[in-house]
Design a protein around this motif. Sequence first.
Motif, short mmCIF file in Angstrom:
data_model
loop_
_atom_site.label_atom_id
_atom_site.label_comp_id
_atom_site.label_asym_id
_atom_site.label_seq_id
_atom_site.Cartn_x
_atom_site.Cartn_y
_atom_site.Cartn_z
N VAL A 178 24.39 -44.99 28.26
CA VAL A 178 25.46 -45.92 27.89
C VAL A 178 26.56 -45.19 27.10
O VAL A 178 26.29 -44.19 26.42
N THR A 179 27.76 -45.72 27.18
CA THR A 179 28.88 -45.16 26.42
C THR A 179 28.65 -45.47 24.95
O THR A 179 28.52 -46.64 24.57
N ALA A 180 28.61 -44.43 24.11
CA ALA A 180 28.49 -44.65 22.67
C ALA A 180 29.86 -44.60 22.01
O ALA A 180 30.15 -45.37 21.09
N VAL A 229 24.73 -31.13 25.06
CA VAL A 229 23.76 -32.19 24.77
C VAL A 229 23.29 -31.95 23.35
O VAL A 229 23.00 -30.81 22.97
N PHE A 230 23.23 -33.00 22.57
CA PHE A 230 22.75 -32.84 21.18
C PHE A 230 21.26 -33.15 21.15
O PHE A 230 20.44 -32.26 21.31
N ASN A 231 20.92 -34.41 21.01
CA ASN A 231 19.50 -34.77 21.13
C ASN A 231 19.40 -35.83 22.22
O ASN A 231 19.17 -35.51 23.39
N THR A 232 19.66 -37.08 21.84
CA THR A 232 19.67 -38.14 22.87
C THR A 232 21.09 -38.37 23.39
O THR A 232 21.28 -39.08 24.37
N SER A 233 22.09 -37.80 22.71
CA SER A 233 23.48 -38.01 23.13
C SER A 233 24.04 -36.76 23.79
O SER A 233 23.53 -35.65 23.57
N ASN A 279 15.59 -44.95 27.34
CA ASN A 279 14.37 -45.09 28.15
C ASN A 279 14.23 -46.55 28.62
O ASN A 279 15.14 -47.36 28.39
N ASN A 280 13.13 -46.86 29.26
CA ASN A 280 12.97 -48.22 29.82
C ASN A 280 12.92 -49.31 28.75
O ASN A 280 13.14 -50.47 29.04
N ASP A 281 12.64 -48.89 27.50
CA ASP A 281 12.64 -49.87 26.40
C ASP A 281 14.00 -49.89 25.69
O ASP A 281 14.11 -50.41 24.58
N ARG A 282 15.00 -49.27 26.34
CA ARG A 282 16.38 -49.20 25.80
C ARG A 282 16.46 -48.44 24.49
O ARG A 282 17.33 -48.69 23.67
#
Length: 171
Positions: free
Chosen positions: A56-58, A84-88, A119-122
């Motif tokens: 998603v766009t942060a 890539v940083f970590n999750t972003s 992930n699938n749990d957003r």
Amino acid sequence: MKDIIKDCKDTKITISEMVLPNHTNNLDTLFGGKLMYWMDMAAAICAHKNTKKISVTASVDNITFKSPIFKGDIVTITAYITRVFNTSMEIFIEATSQNSKSQKSVICNSAFFTFVTLNNDRKPVKSIEVKPKTKEEKKLYDGALRRRQLRLILAGKMKPEEANELKSIFN
Ligand SMILES: CC(C)(COP(=O)(O)OP(=O)(O)OC[C@H]1O[C@@H](n2cnc3c(N)ncnc32)[C@H](O)[C@@H]1OP(=O)(O)O)[C@@H](O)C(=O)NCCC(=O)NCCS
């Protein structure tokens, strides 16, 4: 799962659109919001294709409209992951317009988008790593940390005193 490692250039995607009457403003030039939509779409496709997950766009850094884009022009947008940083991840977007009469192309916009992979749990999750190879990719990769700290400060997610890359500005 092991991270995928890609060269920055291999993350690149390109999309093209023709400027139709329903994309324009009262001056018959492209509506700015439409271009921003296409830029966001290019970044989303780049993120999805490379991470193979929902992203998603942060945030979106500054977008400046340098020159008008006319009805009938072809807009081409490229997007690639600079770091890539970590999750972003930071995605560099460049938009070019090709005039329908002269066939001349000009770079009309560029911007940095930050996408977060979920992930699938957003929940934010790490999924990919990129390596810069060319001089331009290395320059963007090196500057990405500084830009990240600036945007996190502006979003109220980092204290200026923690931004080691921006010491000369804030201290
Ligand atoms: C983006 C989002 C997933 C971040 O979730 P969060 O709970 O703030 O998660 P965290 O604080 O753990 O941050 C996760 C990552 O996002 C980055 N991030 C969060 N806000 C950011 C911002 N404003 N600018 C840049 N990066 C940002 C963090 O730095 C972190 O990156 P890292 O793992 O590489 O260090 C969440 O804010 C969200 O879902 N926003 C809505 C996204 C959306 O709907 N976009 C479409 C707009 S219509």
